[in-house]
Scaffold this active site. Structure first.
Site, short mmCIF file in Angstrom:
data_model
loop_
_atom_site.label_atom_id
_atom_site.label_comp_id
_atom_site.label_asym_id
_atom_site.label_seq_id
_atom_site.Cartn_x
_atom_site.Cartn_y
_atom_site.Cartn_z
N LYS A 172 19.12 81.38 40.39
CA LYS A 172 17.89 80.77 41.15
C LYS A 172 17.20 80.08 40.00
O LYS A 172 16.82 80.88 39.00
CB LYS A 172 17.19 82.12 41.39
CG LYS A 172 15.97 81.77 42.30
CD LYS A 172 15.54 82.86 42.93
CE LYS A 172 14.18 83.09 43.44
NZ LYS A 172 13.58 81.99 43.96
P1 FBP Z 1 8.64 80.67 45.23
O1 FBP Z 1 9.68 79.83 46.17
O2 FBP Z 1 7.77 81.12 46.13
O3 FBP Z 1 8.27 79.77 44.04
O4 FBP Z 1 9.40 82.04 45.02
C1 FBP Z 1 10.27 82.03 44.03
C2 FBP Z 1 10.08 83.21 42.91
O5 FBP Z 1 11.10 83.13 42.20
C3 FBP Z 1 9.83 84.67 43.52
O6 FBP Z 1 10.76 85.34 43.78
C4 FBP Z 1 8.99 85.11 42.28
O7 FBP Z 1 7.95 86.10 42.79
C5 FBP Z 1 8.25 83.84 41.66
O8 FBP Z 1 8.83 82.79 42.24
C6 FBP Z 1 8.27 83.94 40.21
O9 FBP Z 1 7.45 82.76 39.97
P2 FBP Z 1 6.91 82.65 38.38
O10 FBP Z 1 7.67 81.56 37.90
O11 FBP Z 1 5.52 82.32 38.59
O12 FBP Z 1 7.27 84.03 37.41
#
Ligand code: FBP
Length: 255
Positions: A172
């Site tokens: 991801k």
């Molecule tokens: P979003 O699609 O809302 O960006 O979520 C993806 C994600 O990976 C979440 O699973 C996680 O909580 C967050 O983004 C982490 O984001 P950051 O880059 O701020 O740590």
């Protein structure tokens, strides 16, 4: 491992609904959603277009009723900490399996001053997950003091590659900025499937354009949170996004 057996991948593609933000980002993200109720997110995740819902252990134990495929995060961090990025263990793979996980999720901050600890922890998680027949999804977010721009093309491609080399089944990654960069990230990951991390909520068309770009570039789908459940009409919008993942529809076609 046959990823399709887990159900989190269908016809080679994924549409994961992520909801670990209460821990990762704090109450602000949740306040921005139409409802604070986790049941609502599981309800959205029940949609047949969604291949899995990704949450921390506590939400799975309290709210999950077997209605969707489940990815249990086995580490996490809050936005209240300082210092080099580190995602600490929050759940064993064994416990995730007991709760009914179809896969486990692990956040890896490659490039962090603490990457060595996370590499070792990931190795243990990945090997235990293999023993349980569970796929591993890596939230592969290189960041830390030594990384100037954690959304640059090189850094995103590096994160995708790291997922392949460390043995994740799905990576991801953040949006790498262009179709060309997305193609490269997908290629760097080899057989590891690459999904787009949605990012902060953007305009209706803007997000669909991004989805279109990365899907065309070879991403296997999305692992998205805020861009779905922070919308008033989450189900309607999810349908549009799903048409792009499953039918390769364009933004003009779905809007
Ligand atoms: P979003 O699609 O809302 O960006 O979520 C993806 C994600 O990976 C979440 O699973 C996680 O909580 C967050 O983004 C982490 O984001 P950051 O880059 O701020 O740590």
């Amino acid at each position: 491992m046959d990823l399709e057996d887990s159900g989190i991948v269908r016809d080679g593609r994924l549409l994961i609904l992520a909801y670990d933000h209460g821990m990762e980002h704090g109450p602000g993200d949740l306040r921005a959603a139409p409802t604070l109720d986790p049941e609502r997110v599981f309800e959205i995740g029940r949609n047949e277009d969604v291949t899995a819902v990704a949450v921390q252990k506590g939400l799975a134990e309290t709210y999950y009723e077997g209605e969707a495929n489940l990815i249990v995060k086995v580490n996490g961090s809050t936005s209240m900490t300082t210092g080099e990025p580190y995602s600490a263990g929050t759940c064993s793979v064994e416990r995730a399996a007991e709760i009914g996980a179809d896969a486990v999720g692990f956040t890896m901050y490659g490039g962090s001053g603490r990457e060595g600890e996370m590499f070792e922890e990931f190795a243990a998680v990945q090997e235990t997950a293999r023993a349980h027949g569970l796929p591993v999804v890596m939230w592969s977010y290189p960041r830390g003091g030594s990384i100037e721009d954690d959304q640059s093309r090189d850094v995103i491609s590096y994160g995708a590659r790291l997922a392949l080399e460390l043995g994740a089944d799905v990576a991801k990654v953040k949006y790498p900025g262009s179709a060309e960069a997305a193609r490269e990230a997908a290629a760097m990951a080899g057989e590891t499937k690459v999904t787009l991390s949605g990012g902060a909520k953007t305009g209706d068309r803007e997000f669909l354009e991004t989805v279109h770009e990365v899907v065309q570039a070879g991403f296997a789908g999305l692992a998205v949170g805020r861009n779905i459940w922070q919308r008033e009409e989450a189900e309607d919008y999810l349908e549009k996004v799903a048409d792009m993942v499953w039918e390769r529809a364009t933004p003009d076609e779905v809007l």
